[in-house]
Design a protein around this motif. Structure first.
Motif, PDB file in Angstrom:
ATOM      1  N   SER A  23       0.866  -1.171   0.000  1.00 33.12           N
ATOM      2  CA  SER A  23       0.000   0.000   0.000  1.00 33.12           C
ATOM      3  C   SER A  23       0.909   1.229   0.000  1.00 33.12           C
ATOM      4  CB  SER A  23      -0.931  -0.006   1.216  1.00 33.12           C
ATOM      5  OG  SER A  23      -2.016   0.877   0.986  1.00 33.12           O
ATOM      6  N   VAL A  25       1.155   4.334   0.891  1.00 34.64           N
ATOM      7  CA  VAL A  25       1.504   5.256   1.990  1.00 34.64           C
ATOM      8  C   VAL A  25       2.621   4.683   2.861  1.00 34.64           C
ATOM      9  CG1 VAL A  25      -0.184   4.406   3.705  1.00 34.64           C
ATOM     10  CG2 VAL A  25       0.475   6.824   3.686  1.00 34.64           C
ATOM     11  N   GLY A 117     -12.502  -1.608   3.083  1.00 32.01           N
ATOM     12  CA  GLY A 117     -13.275  -0.370   3.062  1.00 32.01           C
ATOM     13  C   GLY A 117     -13.578   0.076   1.641  1.00 32.01           C
ATOM     14  N   THR A 118     -12.605  -0.164   0.741  1.00 32.59           N
ATOM     15  CA  THR A 118     -12.831   0.173  -0.672  1.00 32.59           C
ATOM     16  C   THR A 118     -14.051  -0.552  -1.208  1.00 32.59           C
ATOM     17  OG1 THR A 118     -10.477   0.563  -1.112  1.00 32.59           O
ATOM     18  CG2 THR A 118     -11.855  -0.018  -2.999  1.00 32.59           C
ATOM     19  N   TYR A 144     -11.098  10.389   1.140  1.00 28.91           N
ATOM     20  CA  TYR A 144     -10.638   9.149   0.515  1.00 28.91           C
ATOM     21  C   TYR A 144     -11.622   8.042   0.870  1.00 28.91           C
ATOM     22  CZ  TYR A 144      -7.580   5.146  -0.562  1.00 28.91           C
ATOM     23  OH  TYR A 144      -7.060   3.973  -1.066  1.00 28.91           O
ATOM     24  N   HIS A 145     -12.063   7.332  -0.183  1.00 28.21           N
ATOM     25  CA  HIS A 145     -13.052   6.266   0.043  1.00 28.21           C
ATOM     26  C   HIS A 145     -12.534   4.949  -0.518  1.00 28.21           C
ATOM     27  CE1 HIS A 145     -15.647   9.546   1.196  1.00 28.21           C
ATOM     28  NE2 HIS A 145     -15.446  10.130   0.030  1.00 28.21           N
ATOM     29  N   GLY A 146     -11.200   4.825  -0.615  1.00 29.11           N
ATOM     30  CA  GLY A 146     -10.616   3.626  -1.188  1.00 29.11           C
ATOM     31  C   GLY A 146     -10.218   3.870  -2.636  1.00 29.11           C
ATOM     32  N   ASN A 211      -8.482  11.878   6.062  1.00 28.16           N
ATOM     33  CA  ASN A 211      -7.514  11.656   4.972  1.00 28.16           C
ATOM     34  C   ASN A 211      -6.944  12.944   4.406  1.00 28.16           C
ATOM     35  OD1 ASN A 211      -7.371   8.646   4.420  1.00 28.16           O
ATOM     36  ND2 ASN A 211      -9.567   8.996   4.622  1.00 28.16           N
ATOM     37  N   ASP A 239     -19.201   7.541   4.908  1.00 27.45           N
ATOM     38  CA  ASP A 239     -18.070   6.612   4.875  1.00 27.45           C
ATOM     39  C   ASP A 239     -17.479   6.579   6.288  1.00 27.45           C
ATOM     40  OD1 ASP A 239     -14.913   6.384   3.017  1.00 27.45           O
ATOM     41  OD2 ASP A 239     -15.691   5.341   4.793  1.00 27.45           O
ATOM     42  N   VAL A 241     -15.590   4.129   7.474  1.00 25.53           N
ATOM     43  CA  VAL A 241     -14.486   3.159   7.535  1.00 25.53           C
ATOM     44  C   VAL A 241     -13.535   3.538   8.653  1.00 25.53           C
ATOM     45  CG1 VAL A 241     -12.458   2.310   6.257  1.00 25.53           C
ATOM     46  CG2 VAL A 241     -14.688   2.436   5.134  1.00 25.53           C
ATOM     47  N   MET A 242     -13.284   4.819   8.831  1.00 23.87           N
ATOM     48  CA  MET A 242     -12.390   5.288   9.905  1.00 23.87           C
ATOM     49  C   MET A 242     -13.150   5.548  11.208  1.00 23.87           C
ATOM     50  SD  MET A 242      -9.646   8.166   8.978  1.00 23.87           S
ATOM     51  CE  MET A 242      -8.362   7.881   7.795  1.00 23.87           C
ATOM     52  N   LYS A 267     -11.714  -1.411   8.764  1.00 17.96           N
ATOM     53  CA  LYS A 267     -10.795  -1.213   9.896  1.00 17.96           C
ATOM     54  C   LYS A 267     -11.260  -1.909  11.177  1.00 17.96           C
ATOM     55  CE  LYS A 267      -9.255   3.042   7.684  1.00 17.96           C
ATOM     56  NZ  LYS A 267      -7.882   2.786   7.292  1.00 17.96           N
ATOM     57  N   GLU A 401      -2.771  12.501   6.954  1.00 22.69           N
ATOM     58  CA  GLU A 401      -3.350  11.336   7.639  1.00 22.69           C
ATOM     59  C   GLU A 401      -3.707  11.738   9.059  1.00 22.69           C
ATOM     60  OE1 GLU A 401      -2.871   8.479   4.468  1.00 22.69           O
ATOM     61  OE2 GLU A 401      -4.132   8.616   6.251  1.00 22.69           O
TER      62      GLU A 401
HETATM   63  P1  KE4 Z   1      -9.398   0.037   2.606  1.00 27.83           P
HETATM   64  O1  KE4 Z   1      -9.808  -0.397   1.215  1.00 27.83           O
HETATM   65  O2  KE4 Z   1      -7.967   0.554   2.639  1.00 27.83           O
HETATM   66  O3  KE4 Z   1      -9.686  -0.999   3.696  1.00 27.83           O
HETATM   67  O4  KE4 Z   1     -10.339   1.270   3.037  1.00 27.83           O
HETATM   68  C1  KE4 Z   1     -10.391   2.406   2.194  1.00 27.83           C
HETATM   69  C2  KE4 Z   1     -10.864   3.596   2.989  1.00 27.83           C
HETATM   70  C3  KE4 Z   1     -12.172   4.018   2.837  1.00 27.83           C
HETATM   71  N1  KE4 Z   1     -12.655   5.076   3.543  1.00 27.83           N
HETATM   72  C4  KE4 Z   1     -11.861   5.747   4.413  1.00 27.83           C
HETATM   73  C5  KE4 Z   1     -12.421   6.919   5.162  1.00 27.83           C
HETATM   74  C6  KE4 Z   1     -10.504   5.358   4.587  1.00 27.83           C
HETATM   75  O5  KE4 Z   1      -9.715   6.069   5.441  1.00 27.83           O
HETATM   76  C7  KE4 Z   1      -9.996   4.263   3.885  1.00 27.83           C
HETATM   77  C8  KE4 Z   1      -8.556   3.807   4.011  1.00 27.83           C
HETATM   78  N2  KE4 Z   1      -7.732   4.597   4.875  1.00 27.83           N
HETATM   79  C9  KE4 Z   1      -6.321   4.592   4.567  1.00 27.83           C
HETATM   80  C10 KE4 Z   1      -5.640   5.501   5.595  1.00 27.83           C
HETATM   81  N3  KE4 Z   1      -5.963   6.882   5.395  1.00 27.83           N
HETATM   82  C11 KE4 Z   1      -5.740   3.224   4.544  1.00 27.83           C
HETATM   83  C12 KE4 Z   1      -4.228   3.177   4.532  1.00 27.83           C
HETATM   84  C13 KE4 Z   1      -3.689   2.735   3.209  1.00 27.83           C
HETATM   85  O6  KE4 Z   1      -4.228   3.146   2.159  1.00 27.83           O
HETATM   86  O7  KE4 Z   1      -2.705   1.972   3.253  1.00 27.83           O
END
Ligand code: KE4
Length: 428
Positions: A23, A25, A117-118, A144-146, A211, A239, A241-242, A267, A401
């Motif tokens: 990933s 980051v 989360g994506t 950011y939503h994935g 994000n 969203d 996820v966080m 998460k 972040e």
């Molecule tokens: P994942 O697909 O990474 O599980 O979730 C995507 C996602 C969706 N919505 C929100 C609000 C999110 O913050 C995220 C993913 N967050 C990042 C950190 N800012 C994950 C870290 C990374 O991309 O490695």
């Protein structure tokens, strides 16, 4: 701090993994230097491959809210694993965790589990489009939503524009259906609705943004989105996820008292294993296959190992709701300590905090959206990041972040962090 072994491991990783990471980051691109490779983690601490112990402020980007390798979670996963890790066939366990989620999260009757989360956000948008039979969505610059195509769209010039892909591979055909507004700027959203009227399927928003660093919704912002969605017949997607199971057991909906139509999770809900989810009231979820026409699927969705990790974690949270206020208090203590050091130093800064989400920005402008977040002095952030890492504190390797505190952090850990910050500030 020595990073010899991490450096060697990074060179080896780069030979077989793009950028040496799974990933982006994690590659330290925005702070420079060599990523630290972790050998193990326990409680609030990471142990890197060079034997350094680091206090962890990312908690795997949120999931490890109760701390790393919690005995109850590890034991539950170990027992579950002996029964097999995935069947691709329904289990009672999925119903158990789904029932807990539905009981804890406001305004939902059903939840569908996915693997990230994506996937949760991508599926929520498809569901909203399927129900409304509309194609356009509104997202906010900096949210950011994935990495689904529809979300990898960065504002072109101006606050409201047809998005232009910010990743090669995202087609204009996709970009044209993602409209961009500014976080905390209700007018920018109203403008889009005036232009596109009944063609907008949904707004997707981080109810507390994490994000761009941490950015709280200003009073009236989310309420305004709710009103606009009600007036135009669009779906409001939170969203979470966080924020889900971090700001409160019921997430931002509970903490902020605002109703979303669809809520997405990731998460924490997986307790450190790959789990995402999206949830809504019956009239929305009944449109989802196999009940309804909107298709969504996944080989490992709801697999027993991940469900067991998630259920154990959520149960620990549900049985100890004071964890959330403890976490908020620890974050406040960190905030106050850092603020004291920064005021003594006399450099421009903003500290944004909401619940157990916090971020430091080296700028004298309030950070309320992506544009103001981008004004932060990144070279100061880079030096700060490495200064803290060298003093045994692992912060998110990007100014865009949020920090994620976990319940295993002790008062001493927080005091150690503030002392390290003071020592760093004295050294520059
Ligand atoms: P994942 O697909 O990474 O599980 O979730 C995507 C996602 C969706 N919505 C929100 C609000 C999110 O913050 C995220 C993913 N967050 C990042 C950190 N800012 C994950 C870290 C990374 O991309 O490695």
């Amino acid at each position: 701090m020595r990073y010899t072994r991490s450096s060697a491991l990074f060179e080896a990783a780069k030979k077989v993994i793009p950028g040496g990471v799974n990933s982006p980051v994690r590659a330290f691109k925005s702070v420079g230097g060599t990523p630290v490779f972790i050998e193990k983690a326990k409680g609030a601490y990471l142990y890197d491959e060079d034997g350094n112990r680091l206090i962890d402020y990312i908690s795997s980007w949120g999931p490890m809210i109760i701390g790393h390798a919690k005995d109850e979670v590890i034991d539950a996963i170990s027992i579950q694993a002996k029964k097999g890790t995935s069947y691709g066939i329904p289990t009672a366990l999925e119903t158990e965790i789904a029932t807990l989620v539905v009981d804890c999260v406001p305004n939902i009757d059903k939840v569908r589990f996915v693997n990230s989360g994506t996937e949760a956000c991508m599926s929520a948008v498809r569901l909203a489009r399927g129900i409304t039979k509309r194609e356009k969505i509104i997202k906010f610059a900096g949210c950011y939503h994935g990495h689904s195509d529809a979300f990898l769209i960065q504002a072109g010039s101006g606050a409201i524009t047809f998005g232009s892909p910010n990743s090669p591979g995202v087609t204009q055909g996709t970009a044209k259906d993602t409209l961009l507004a500014n976080y905390n700027d209700l007018e920018s959203v109203e403008e889009i609705f005036k232009q596109h009227d009944q063609h907008i399927a949904a707004i997707i928003v981080e109810p507390v943004a994490g994000n761009m660093g941490c950015i709280a919704p200003q009073p009236g912002f989310l309420e305004g989105l709710r009103t606009l969605c009600d007036s135009y017949g669009s779906i409001l997607i939170f969203d979470e996820v966080m924020t889900g199971f971090r700001l409160a057991m019921g997430g931002a909906q509970e903490r902020l008292g605002i109703k979303a139509d669809i809520v997405t999770f990731g998460k924490v809900i997986g307790g450190g294993l790959p789990v995402g989810a999206f949830a809504a009231r019956n009239e929305i979820m009944q449109q989802l296959a196999p009940d309804g026409p909107v298709y969504q699927a996944g080989t490992l969705s709801g697999n027993p190992l991940a469900m067991r990790a998630g259920l154990t974690t959520l149960t620990i949270l549900k049985n100890d709701l004071s964890l959330f206020s403890r976490l908020d208090k620890k974050t406040e203590t960190l905030h106050n300590g850092m603020e004291r050091v920064l005021q003594q130093k006399g450099i421009p800064y903003q500290i944004n905090r909401f619940g157990s989400m916090i971020s430091l920005h080296f700028t004298d402008h309030p950070v309320t959206d992506f544009k103001s977040a981008a004004l932060g002095n990144n070279s100061e952030f880079k030096n700060y990041f490495h200064g803290m890492l060298d003093r045994g504190v692992y912060l998110p390797p990007s100014a865009f972040e949020s920090y994620f505190l976990n319940d295993a952090l002790s008062e001493e850990d927080i005091a150690f962090t503030i002392h390290a910050f003071e020592d760093y500030m004295k050294s520059i």
